[in-house]
Design an enzyme around this catalytic site. Structure first.
Site, PDB file in Angstrom:
ATOM      1  N   SER A   1      -6.021   4.740 -51.258  1.00 16.15           N
ATOM      2  CA  SER A   1      -6.552   4.533 -49.904  1.00 16.15           C
ATOM      3  C   SER A   1      -7.616   3.443 -49.944  1.00 16.15           C
ATOM      4  O   SER A   1      -7.671   2.651 -50.883  1.00 16.15           O
ATOM      5  CB  SER A   1      -7.123   5.844 -49.368  1.00 16.15           C
ATOM      6  OG  SER A   1      -7.395   5.739 -47.988  1.00 16.15           O
ATOM      7  N   ASN A   2      -8.465   3.378 -48.940  1.00 18.45           N
ATOM      8  CA  ASN A   2      -9.569   2.410 -48.904  1.00 18.45           C
ATOM      9  C   ASN A   2     -10.755   3.083 -48.213  1.00 18.45           C
ATOM     10  O   ASN A   2     -10.594   4.147 -47.611  1.00 18.45           O
ATOM     11  CB  ASN A   2      -9.108   1.134 -48.176  1.00 18.45           C
ATOM     12  CG  ASN A   2      -8.665   1.445 -46.768  1.00 18.45           C
ATOM     13  OD1 ASN A   2      -9.468   1.842 -45.929  1.00 18.45           O
ATOM     14  ND2 ASN A   2      -7.372   1.304 -46.495  1.00 18.45           N
TER      15      ASN A   2
END
Ligand code: CTP
Length: 206
Positions: A18-19
């Site tokens: 993810s981020n």
């Protein structure tokens, strides 16, 4: 229709890629647009701030979920603001059981996700399309390329730093219009930035 937050691309049942997107920018845009009287649908990944009551919402996890939710609601919308940080890559296969640490190295193969905004741009019609560009260098040049390649009306470009971009409560943006106009909004709260972006979009509608 407004999108916010990150997506999660699961490798196995307990791990994902993810981020650090918090979803704040998109959520504030959604809230301010609803306050201005717009009928707002917010499609969001796992976010850090509460979703305002006045906004209709769909919660998703992966880039593929976001693609499906956006496409399903595209006909209904007359303006799409994609402020979400959609993952560009996802594992080629999802392992059904937890990956065990049997080896010293683990090789993960990734494939490109669909570019949602670029797909919308191919079928733009009279809709207003607004994208974001998060960059670490060549802000204006990279953002203009995205504006053009994705067939957008407006792009909101920002740099990643301590006070701008992912997670921060503040931002500094360069708003580029397809007609060549540019407006810089100096460092301020993400809520104020949201209002400025909506003012510019409102001029498209009138
Ligand atoms: N976007 C999208 N679908 C994706 C990736 C990005 O719709 N799979 C949208 C984002 O929501 C944003 C815009 O495209 O509005 C630009 O996203 P950004 O991450 O800055 O750029 P990318 O197009 O992913 O290109 P790159 O990662 O090479 O900079």
């Amino acid at each position: 229709m407004i999108t916010a937050g990150p997506t999660r691309e699961f490798l196995d049942p307990v791990r994902f890629l993810s981020n650090p997107s918090s979803g704040k920018m998109g959520i504030y845009i959604a809230d301010e647009a609803a306050k201005m009287g717009a009928d707002v649908l917010l499609i969001h990944g796992p976010v850090d701030v509460p979703i305002p009551e006045r906004v209709r919402k769909i919660s998703i996890t992966s880039a593929e979920d976001m693609y499906n939710a956006v496409m399903k609601n595209y006909n209904w919308s007359d303006c799409v603001i994609m402020s979400s940080a959609v993952a560009d890559f996802t594992p080629t296969e999802k392992i059904e059981a937890k990956i065990k640490k049997n080896e010293d190295e683990l090789l993960v193969r990734l494939k490109r996700t669909k570019d949602i905004l670029a797909e919308l741009g191919k079928n733009k019609g009279k809709k207003i399309l607004v994208g974001f560009a998060l960059e670490t260098e060549n802000l204006e040049e990279n953002a203009r390329k995205k504006l053009h390649n994705k067939n957008l009306d407006i792009i909101v470009a920002n740099l990643q730093s301590d006070r701008t971009g992912f997670r921060s409560d503040t931002n500094e943006v360069l708003i580029l219009h397809r007609n060549g106009a540019a407006k810089k909004i100096p460092l301020t709260s993400k809520r104020k930035i949201a209002r400025e972006i909506l003012k510019i979009i409102a001029m498209e509608v009138i």
